[in-house]
Scaffold this motif. Structure first.
Motif, PDB file in Angstrom:
ATOM      1  N   ASN A 183       0.846  -1.192   0.000  1.00  0.00           N
ATOM      2  CA  ASN A 183       0.000   0.000   0.000  1.00  0.00           C
ATOM      3  C   ASN A 183       0.886   1.249   0.000  1.00  0.00           C
ATOM      4  OD1 ASN A 183      -1.702   2.152   0.750  1.00  0.00           O
ATOM      5  ND2 ASN A 183      -3.022   0.809   1.957  1.00  0.00           N
ATOM      6  N   TRP A 184       0.865   1.993  -1.104  1.00  0.00           N
ATOM      7  CA  TRP A 184       1.691   3.192  -1.254  1.00  0.00           C
ATOM      8  C   TRP A 184       1.459   4.175  -0.104  1.00  0.00           C
ATOM      9  CZ3 TRP A 184       0.747   8.459  -1.754  1.00  0.00           C
ATOM     10  CH2 TRP A 184       1.807   9.252  -2.227  1.00  0.00           C
ATOM     11  N   ALA A 185       0.200   4.318   0.297  1.00  0.00           N
ATOM     12  CA  ALA A 185      -0.142   5.306   1.329  1.00  0.00           C
ATOM     13  C   ALA A 185       0.492   4.952   2.666  1.00  0.00           C
ATOM     14  CB  ALA A 185      -1.668   5.399   1.476  1.00  0.00           C
ATOM     15  N   VAL A 186       0.566   3.653   2.980  1.00  0.00           N
ATOM     16  CA  VAL A 186       1.197   3.240   4.242  1.00  0.00           C
ATOM     17  C   VAL A 186       2.685   3.598   4.202  1.00  0.00           C
ATOM     18  CG1 VAL A 186       1.823   1.267   5.697  1.00  0.00           C
ATOM     19  CG2 VAL A 186      -0.466   1.397   4.690  1.00  0.00           C
ATOM     20  N   GLY A 187       3.345   3.298   3.069  1.00  0.00           N
ATOM     21  CA  GLY A 187       4.772   3.598   2.942  1.00  0.00           C
ATOM     22  C   GLY A 187       5.039   5.091   2.974  1.00  0.00           C
ATOM     23  N   HIS A 188       4.251   5.858   2.215  1.00  0.00           N
ATOM     24  CA  HIS A 188       4.530   7.286   2.028  1.00  0.00           C
ATOM     25  C   HIS A 188       4.006   8.121   3.195  1.00  0.00           C
ATOM     26  CE1 HIS A 188       5.821  10.332  -0.954  1.00  0.00           C
ATOM     27  NE2 HIS A 188       4.957  11.114  -0.329  1.00  0.00           N
ATOM     28  N   LYS A 189       2.733   7.953   3.505  1.00  0.00           N
ATOM     29  CA  LYS A 189       2.088   8.837   4.490  1.00  0.00           C
ATOM     30  C   LYS A 189       2.334   8.384   5.927  1.00  0.00           C
ATOM     31  CE  LYS A 189      -0.175  11.220   1.256  1.00  0.00           C
ATOM     32  NZ  LYS A 189       0.086  12.629   0.992  1.00  0.00           N
ATOM     33  N   LEU A 190       2.303   7.058   6.131  1.00  0.00           N
ATOM     34  CA  LEU A 190       2.386   6.568   7.507  1.00  0.00           C
ATOM     35  C   LEU A 190       3.850   6.427   7.942  1.00  0.00           C
ATOM     36  CD1 LEU A 190       0.160   5.461   9.557  1.00  0.00           C
ATOM     37  CD2 LEU A 190       1.035   3.214   8.951  1.00  0.00           C
ATOM     38  N   THR A 222       6.370  -0.313   0.346  1.00  0.00           N
ATOM     39  CA  THR A 222       7.541   0.398   0.877  1.00  0.00           C
ATOM     40  C   THR A 222       8.371   0.986  -0.253  1.00  0.00           C
ATOM     41  OG1 THR A 222       7.624  -1.087   2.787  1.00  0.00           O
ATOM     42  CG2 THR A 222       9.598   0.168   2.305  1.00  0.00           C
ATOM     43  N   GLY A 223       8.660   0.173  -1.280  1.00  0.00           N
ATOM     44  CA  GLY A 223       9.484   0.645  -2.392  1.00  0.00           C
ATOM     45  C   GLY A 223       8.893   1.875  -3.038  1.00  0.00           C
ATOM     46  N   SER A 224       7.591   1.809  -3.353  1.00  0.00           N
ATOM     47  CA  SER A 224       6.961   2.938  -4.052  1.00  0.00           C
ATOM     48  C   SER A 224       6.683   4.096  -3.098  1.00  0.00           C
ATOM     49  CB  SER A 224       5.654   2.487  -4.713  1.00  0.00           C
ATOM     50  OG  SER A 224       4.711   2.082  -3.726  1.00  0.00           O
ATOM     51  N   GLY A 225       6.129   3.803  -1.921  1.00  0.00           N
ATOM     52  CA  GLY A 225       5.707   4.865  -1.012  1.00  0.00           C
ATOM     53  C   GLY A 225       6.857   5.497  -0.257  1.00  0.00           C
ATOM     54  N   LEU A 226       7.574   4.672   0.506  1.00  0.00           N
ATOM     55  CA  LEU A 226       8.677   5.210   1.294  1.00  0.00           C
ATOM     56  C   LEU A 226       9.847   5.589   0.378  1.00  0.00           C
ATOM     57  CD1 LEU A 226       9.325   5.858   4.206  1.00  0.00           C
ATOM     58  CD2 LEU A 226      10.348   3.617   4.465  1.00  0.00           C
ATOM     59  N   GLY A 227      10.011   4.832  -0.723  1.00  0.00           N
ATOM     60  CA  GLY A 227      11.083   5.148  -1.677  1.00  0.00           C
ATOM     61  C   GLY A 227      10.947   6.557  -2.216  1.00  0.00           C
ATOM     62  N   THR A 228       9.720   6.939  -2.608  1.00  0.00           N
ATOM     63  CA  THR A 228       9.536   8.290  -3.155  1.00  0.00           C
ATOM     64  C   THR A 228       9.502   9.336  -2.041  1.00  0.00           C
ATOM     65  OG1 THR A 228       7.143   7.859  -3.264  1.00  0.00           O
ATOM     66  CG2 THR A 228       8.394   7.587  -5.292  1.00  0.00           C
ATOM     67  N   PHE A 229       9.157   8.911  -0.825  1.00  0.00           N
ATOM     68  CA  PHE A 229       9.228   9.836   0.315  1.00  0.00           C
ATOM     69  C   PHE A 229      10.686  10.236   0.565  1.00  0.00           C
ATOM     70  CE2 PHE A 229       9.551  10.972   4.803  1.00  0.00           C
ATOM     71  CZ  PHE A 229       8.483  11.843   4.957  1.00  0.00           C
ATOM     72  N   VAL A 230      11.572   9.242   0.498  1.00  0.00           N
ATOM     73  CA  VAL A 230      13.007   9.506   0.689  1.00  0.00           C
ATOM     74  C   VAL A 230      13.512  10.447  -0.405  1.00  0.00           C
ATOM     75  CG1 VAL A 230      15.311   8.447   0.634  1.00  0.00           C
ATOM     76  CG2 VAL A 230      13.476   7.362   1.937  1.00  0.00           C
ATOM     77  N   LEU A 231      13.003  10.259  -1.620  1.00  0.00           N
ATOM     78  CA  LEU A 231      13.392  11.124  -2.743  1.00  0.00           C
ATOM     79  C   LEU A 231      13.036  12.581  -2.436  1.00  0.00           C
ATOM     80  CD1 LEU A 231      14.538  10.876  -5.647  1.00  0.00           C
ATOM     81  CD2 LEU A 231      12.189  10.723  -6.446  1.00  0.00           C
ATOM     82  N   ASN A 232      11.835  12.794  -1.888  1.00  0.00           N
ATOM     83  CA  ASN A 232      11.416  14.155  -1.515  1.00  0.00           C
ATOM     84  C   ASN A 232      12.318  14.721  -0.417  1.00  0.00           C
ATOM     85  OD1 ASN A 232       9.382  13.433  -3.190  1.00  0.00           O
ATOM     86  ND2 ASN A 232       7.709  13.740  -1.769  1.00  0.00           N
ATOM     87  N   LEU A 233      12.653  13.848   0.549  1.00  0.00           N
ATOM     88  CA  LEU A 233      13.543  14.286   1.639  1.00  0.00           C
ATOM     89  C   LEU A 233      14.890  14.755   1.098  1.00  0.00           C
ATOM     90  CD1 LEU A 233      13.401  11.801   4.667  1.00  0.00           C
ATOM     91  CD2 LEU A 233      12.556  14.134   4.534  1.00  0.00           C
TER      92      LEU A 233
END
Length: 442
Positions: A75-82, A118-129
């Motif tokens: 779930n992209w939202a769990v990786g990115h938002k949560l 995680t790959g899609s959600g948290l991966g792109t979150f790290v990119l923003n960071l």
């Protein structure tokens, strides 16, 4: 030789483990203990644990790992938002720490998959960071795109949501498809089994996954597939590791190959492929190697750049190759390739005199080409099939900060990207306009 040199220092620190490894790097020649300049993040700890029990356990600094227990549930939202907001401070601190150990920080590589959570959600979150914390440093992203026969039903949602972030925050994306990697590995197996060209496999080569016998095709040979991606990254960073008569800085790739900020997806092709299998195949003739790089079989994404439009193309060559060889092959291939009318000379070249292990020369071609469009169109179609029925949406929408507008924005971002490629494709085959030369009054 056990010497800590320039090539090693690009990607590894040389630390004294007795002081806990936090002291300055040791530059006095001998290797003490190498630690990768890397941060490993996974919200499902199994994979990282596997690395920590494997042969590379000492290469990764245990202080540079971030894991959770349960994963992101595809779930992209769990990786990115949560998880993104939960681990933000921790990620920033560990990034800063790693960056502080660098004398000259050239760029970041983000390596992630697009289909899972995680790959899609948290991966792109790290990119923003990375963009927030280090706005001046280039961000290269290697993304593994899901295939039609994917084992994650929600992967079209995850991939399209991640694509919007890649469009906005990456400097360069090297898309890779599992299907292409699988095909390449199968071809290597066929080479081995047909006994062509006197090919033999060394018993413990990576393609046999360390089991000593070539794996059956039914099993997905992940080791060999990962090996191809590792080889791609090795070739991309050659100039950061070795001297060369015509060295190409990593930042030059983005500078020369990305004429429009959003069109930063580069199709990569490698040759020879057989290094990957440790197959003893006679090395390809030099000219044949250049031809291979433009054939479908050597692309790491299912695409055919030859029949699409080039915006620019980079050739990174290793080994005993002269500039004249490069020029000759570019002139030979040019008539069969379609370049945009305003960039007929869109070639960037890099030469490194150090050949890859076991070969006399190798080539990596990076093409900014409209042939990535079908991959994006297929992704959009798969997304729309689910989205029309609003299937699985509730899983995403119950995460704090996730709204339905995220989906509509993501799909319109992808559609805009496809439209930009369409506009370029429409110019293909048009008249070649030679820019008028500046007239000098005598």
């Amino acid at each position: 030789k056990g010497i800590y040199d320039e090539a090693l220092s690009s990607f590894f620190r040389n630390v004294d483990t007795r002081s806990g490894g936090d002291g300055p790097d040791i530059y006095r020649g001998k290797i003490c203990s190498l630690k990768a300049r890397a941060l490993l993040i996974d919200m499902e700890e199994g994979v990282v644990n596997e690395i920590l029990q494997g042969p590379l356990r000492d290469v990764f600094d245990s202080k540079q790992l971030i894991t959770d227990v349960s994963g992101s549930g595809n779930n992209w939202a769990v990786g990115h938002k949560l998880y993104g907001y939960q681990y933000r401070e921790d990620i920033v601190e560990k990034l800063r720490k790693t960056a502080e150990h660098c004398d000259c920080l050239q760029c970041f590589f983000v390596i992630h998959s697009m289909g899972g959570g995680t790959g899609s959600g948290l991966g792109t979150f790290v990119l923003n960071l990375l963009e927030d914390e280090f706005p001046e440093v280039y961000r290269f992203v290697t993304s593994v795109y899901p295939s039609g026969q994917d084992d994650v039903i929600t992967s079209p949602y995850n991939s399209v949501l991640a694509m919007k972030e890649l469009n906005e925050h990456a400097d360069c994306v090297l898309p890779i498809e599992n299907e292409s990697l699988f095909d390449i590995v199968n071809k290597i197996h066929q080479m081995i089994n047909s006994g062509k060209l006197g090919s033999t496999v060394k018993p413990n080569s990576m393609v046999t996954s360390g089991t000593g016998s070539a794996k059956t095709v039914q099993e997905k040979p992940f080791d060999a597939m990962n090996n191809i991606v590792a080889n791609l990254l090795l070739k991309v960073v050659t100039s950061a590791r070795f001297e060369g008569s015509l060295n190409m800085d990593l930042n030059e790739i983005s500078m020369n190959l990305v004429p429009f900020p959003r069109l930063h997806y580069l199709v990569s092709s490698l040759t020879p492929l057989y290094t990957l299998a440790d197959v003893n195949v006679p090395s390809r003739r030099l000219d044949q190697m250049f031809s291979d790089a433009f054939s479908r079989d050597h692309q790491l994404i299912q695409a055919d750049p030859k029949h699409s439009l080039y915006l620019a193309c980079a050739l990174l060559v290793r080994g005993n190759v002269q500039v004249s060889d490069l020029r000759r092959n570019i002139e030979r291939l040019k008539p069969s390739l379609h370049f945009v009318s305003w960039n007929q000379e869109g070639w960037k070249t890099g030469l490194c005199s150090v050949p890859p292990v076991g070969h006399s020369h190798s080539l990596l071609a990076l093409a900014n080409n409209t042939c990535v469009k079908p991959t994006f169109i297929e992704l959009r179609d798969r997304f729309m099939k689910l989205y029309k029925k609003k299937a699985h949406l509730h899983h995403y929408l119950h995460i704090d900060g996730m709204e339905q507008s995220c989906f509509s924005e993501a799909i319109s971002s992808l559609s805009d990207l496809i439209e930009e490629y369409n506009e370029l494709d429409a110019t293909k085959g048009g008249p070649r306009t030679d820019p008028s030369r500046l007239k000098i009054a005598i």
